[in-house]
Design a protein around this motif. Structure first.
Motif, mmCIF file in Angstrom:
data_model
loop_
_atom_site.group_PDB
_atom_site.id
_atom_site.type_symbol
_atom_site.label_atom_id
_atom_site.label_comp_id
_atom_site.label_asym_id
_atom_site.label_seq_id
_atom_site.Cartn_x
_atom_site.Cartn_y
_atom_site.Cartn_z
ATOM 1 N N TYR A 73 7.265 -12.626 2.019
ATOM 2 C CA TYR A 73 7.660 -12.676 0.616
ATOM 3 C C TYR A 73 9.182 -12.693 0.479
ATOM 4 C CZ TYR A 73 2.850 -11.500 -0.833
ATOM 5 O OH TYR A 73 1.496 -11.498 -1.055
ATOM 6 N N ILE A 74 9.870 -12.060 1.390
ATOM 7 C CA ILE A 74 11.337 -12.051 1.327
ATOM 8 C C ILE A 74 11.873 -13.476 1.425
ATOM 9 C CG2 ILE A 74 13.451 -11.327 2.507
ATOM 10 C CD1 ILE A 74 11.959 -8.777 3.362
ATOM 11 N N PHE A 75 11.327 -14.245 2.373
ATOM 12 C CA PHE A 75 11.812 -15.616 2.569
ATOM 13 C C PHE A 75 10.905 -16.659 1.925
ATOM 14 C CE2 PHE A 75 13.978 -13.392 6.076
ATOM 15 C CZ PHE A 75 15.285 -13.748 5.756
ATOM 16 N N GLU A 76 9.824 -16.201 1.275
ATOM 17 C CA GLU A 76 8.882 -17.070 0.565
ATOM 18 C C GLU A 76 8.341 -18.176 1.471
ATOM 19 O OE1 GLU A 76 11.058 -18.273 -2.988
ATOM 20 O OE2 GLU A 76 10.177 -16.575 -4.054
ATOM 21 N N GLU A 77 8.003 -17.789 2.689
ATOM 22 C CA GLU A 77 7.524 -18.790 3.644
ATOM 23 C C GLU A 77 6.706 -18.100 4.735
ATOM 24 O OE1 GLU A 77 9.383 -22.486 6.285
ATOM 25 O OE2 GLU A 77 10.651 -20.802 5.714
ATOM 26 N N TYR A 86 4.673 -22.153 1.447
ATOM 27 C CA TYR A 86 5.388 -21.326 0.472
ATOM 28 C C TYR A 86 4.453 -20.225 0.002
ATOM 29 C CZ TYR A 86 7.207 -19.969 -4.134
ATOM 30 O OH TYR A 86 7.640 -19.250 -5.209
ATOM 31 N N VAL A 87 4.953 -18.991 -0.057
ATOM 32 C CA VAL A 87 4.161 -17.878 -0.587
ATOM 33 C C VAL A 87 5.032 -17.008 -1.477
ATOM 34 C CG1 VAL A 87 2.463 -17.742 1.289
ATOM 35 C CG2 VAL A 87 4.609 -16.471 1.483
ATOM 36 N N ASN A 88 4.391 -16.368 -2.446
ATOM 37 C CA ASN A 88 5.050 -15.325 -3.237
ATOM 38 C C ASN A 88 4.013 -14.260 -3.568
ATOM 39 O OD1 ASN A 88 3.551 -16.217 -5.492
ATOM 40 N ND2 ASN A 88 5.229 -17.494 -6.259
ATOM 41 N N GLU A 89 4.397 -13.286 -4.393
ATOM 42 C CA GLU A 89 3.515 -12.145 -4.657
ATOM 43 C C GLU A 89 2.258 -12.486 -5.457
ATOM 44 O OE1 GLU A 89 6.773 -12.006 -4.737
ATOM 45 O OE2 GLU A 89 7.526 -10.116 -3.910
ATOM 46 N N ASP A 122 -12.969 -25.350 -1.418
ATOM 47 C CA ASP A 122 -12.428 -24.034 -1.055
ATOM 48 C C ASP A 122 -12.399 -23.181 -2.316
ATOM 49 O OD1 ASP A 122 -11.010 -21.886 0.014
ATOM 50 O OD2 ASP A 122 -9.064 -22.894 -0.193
ATOM 51 N N ILE A 123 -13.158 -22.087 -2.327
ATOM 52 C CA ILE A 123 -13.265 -21.234 -3.511
ATOM 53 C C ILE A 123 -12.393 -19.993 -3.335
ATOM 54 C CG2 ILE A 123 -14.809 -19.846 -4.939
ATOM 55 C CD1 ILE A 123 -17.057 -21.786 -4.240
ATOM 56 N N GLY A 124 -11.467 -19.788 -4.284
ATOM 57 C CA GLY A 124 -10.492 -18.703 -4.185
ATOM 58 C C GLY A 124 -9.366 -19.105 -3.259
ATOM 59 N N THR A 125 -8.742 -20.225 -3.561
ATOM 60 C CA THR A 125 -7.828 -20.870 -2.604
ATOM 61 C C THR A 125 -6.521 -20.129 -2.373
ATOM 62 O OG1 THR A 125 -6.979 -23.050 -1.948
ATOM 63 C CG2 THR A 125 -6.648 -22.389 -4.269
ATOM 64 N N GLY A 126 -6.047 -19.331 -3.359
ATOM 65 C CA GLY A 126 -4.786 -18.606 -3.169
ATOM 66 C C GLY A 126 -3.623 -19.542 -2.907
ATOM 67 N N SER A 127 -2.993 -19.383 -1.768
ATOM 68 C CA SER A 127 -1.851 -20.244 -1.395
ATOM 69 C C SER A 127 -2.266 -21.669 -1.090
ATOM 70 C CB SER A 127 -1.147 -19.663 -0.177
ATOM 71 O OG SER A 127 -2.003 -19.716 0.965
ATOM 72 N N GLY A 128 -3.567 -21.904 -0.974
ATOM 73 C CA GLY A 128 -4.061 -23.227 -0.598
ATOM 74 C C GLY A 128 -4.108 -23.431 0.898
ATOM 75 N N SER A 149 -6.685 -17.617 -10.734
ATOM 76 C CA SER A 149 -5.297 -17.337 -11.104
ATOM 77 C C SER A 149 -4.495 -18.626 -11.227
ATOM 78 C CB SER A 149 -4.650 -16.423 -10.056
ATOM 79 O OG SER A 149 -3.248 -16.390 -10.212
ATOM 80 N N GLU A 150 -3.971 -18.864 -12.434
ATOM 81 C CA GLU A 150 -3.132 -20.051 -12.624
ATOM 82 C C GLU A 150 -1.848 -19.935 -11.806
ATOM 83 O OE1 GLU A 150 -2.202 -23.540 -13.178
ATOM 84 O OE2 GLU A 150 -3.899 -23.012 -14.468
ATOM 85 N N LYS A 151 -1.319 -18.714 -11.656
ATOM 86 C CA LYS A 151 -0.101 -18.528 -10.857
ATOM 87 C C LYS A 151 -0.345 -18.823 -9.387
ATOM 88 C CE LYS A 151 2.277 -15.287 -13.914
ATOM 89 N NZ LYS A 151 2.876 -13.929 -14.057
ATOM 90 N N ALA A 152 -1.517 -18.446 -8.904
ATOM 91 C CA ALA A 152 -1.866 -18.802 -7.526
ATOM 92 C C ALA A 152 -1.988 -20.310 -7.374
ATOM 93 C CB ALA A 152 -3.170 -18.116 -7.117
ATOM 94 N N LEU A 153 -2.580 -20.957 -8.359
ATOM 95 C CA LEU A 153 -2.721 -22.413 -8.291
ATOM 96 C C LEU A 153 -1.373 -23.119 -8.297
ATOM 97 C CD1 LEU A 153 -5.822 -23.040 -10.584
ATOM 98 C CD2 LEU A 153 -5.670 -23.406 -8.114
ATOM 99 N N GLU A 154 -0.386 -22.565 -8.975
ATOM 100 C CA GLU A 154 0.964 -23.135 -8.934
ATOM 101 C C GLU A 154 1.500 -23.138 -7.503
ATOM 102 O OE1 GLU A 154 3.408 -20.956 -11.628
ATOM 103 O OE2 GLU A 154 2.250 -21.528 -13.405
#
Length: 288
Positions: A73-77, A86-89, A122-128, A149-154
């Motif tokens: 999360y610090i480096f978002e990767e 790419y990952v975030n919280e 894929d159901i519940g894809t999160g980061s994809g 989660s729309e934010k996860a889908l982003e």
């Protein structure tokens, strides 16, 4: 300050929280992110010195690590299945165990005819990470992914764009879904499966930073998502289609019973690299 001197300080500050291997990993991830240097580069440049701005950058990372914020999360990767995501919280950090699940899927379809496109959901894809990895490794497949989660889908859409993976994303609450809009050859899911009673087993860096929506399920109904997805799979899997789950390590036998009671065949329970019951595979219908 010389970077090699800062390395000693960095380790000293973290040694009460992490083991030495983790600290080394954090240091060299940061080294590459800030200076595009690897371990060998530092050995070859012992006089490399940090200026004031660089030292401040390192101190910012060190502070977050002391708070046990995940380095991903610090480096978002993070890396998953040889790809940089790419990952975030808003999404879980992909785990090595999930890489094993992707590998199992790929091996399972290796002998399939390519006369038509394989359709995967894929159901519940999160980061994809699952959907994108499958799309990259099965260019002949049509890959779809769902998340509540729309934010996860982003995040997932961003990863699909950056990695040039053709994935179709749907914003959908699977618990409120009675039937899916397509038929599939493979349905895969890594849904929430950690019971609240297991929270004491969860490390602080996961418990305080990763999204609880994607982690936890009620103690009284831990198979809630599995039951719903299995029910949908009976309607939306093609004959001989495959259903894959990542599961709670303590509920392997319960998962087998759930699949059996829904008329799935050739049910397999597989352990992960840590020897925990971690994933299942089942066939809808029988092989001809």
């Amino acid at each position: 300050m010389l970077l090699k001197e800062y390395r000693d300080y960095f380790k000293t500050e973290l040694v009460s929280i992490y083991d030495e291997k983790e600290i080394d990993s954090f240091f060299y991830i940061t080294l590459e992110a800030f200076h595009q240097m690897k371990r060998l580069d530092l050995a070859l440049q012992p006089a490399f010195e940090l200026d004031g701005m660089q030292l401040l950058q390192w101190e910012t990372v060190l502070h977050q690590l002391k708070e046990q914020r995940p380095i991903q999360y610090i480096f978002e990767e993070t890396e998953f299945f040889g790809l940089s995501f790419y990952v975030n919280e808003n999404v879980l950090i992909p785990r090595p165990e999930t890489e094993e699940l992707v590998e199992w899927i790929l091996n399972s379809v290796s002998g399939w005819s390519r006369d038509r496109k394989i359709r995967i959901l894929d159901i519940g894809t999160g980061s994809g990470c699952i959907a994108v990895s499958l799309a990259k490794n099965l260019p002949e497949a049509e890959v779809y992914a769902i998340d509540v989660s729309e934010k996860a889908l982003e995040v997932a859409r961003r990863n699909a764009r950056q990695l040039e993976a053709p994935v179709t994303f749907w914003h959908k609450d699977i618990l409120e879904t009675t039937i899916l809009p397509e038929m599939f050859d493979i349905i895969v899911s890594n849904p929430p499966y950690v019971r609240n009673l297991e929270k004491q087993e969860i490390s602080k860096n996961v418990l305080e930073f990763e999204p609880h929506l994607a982690l936890f399920v009620d103690d009284h109904d831990p198979l809630l998502f599995y039951r719903k997805i299995t029910e949908l799979a009976t309607k939306n899997l093609n004959h001989n289609g495959l259903l894959f789950f990542e599961i709670n390590q303590y509920l392997g036998s319960e998962m087998q019973h759930l699949l059996e009671s829904n008329s799935f065949l050739q049910i397999e329970l597989r352990k992960d690299i840590y020897e925990n019951d971690r994933m299942t595979k089942a066939v809808w219908g029988s092989y001809s």
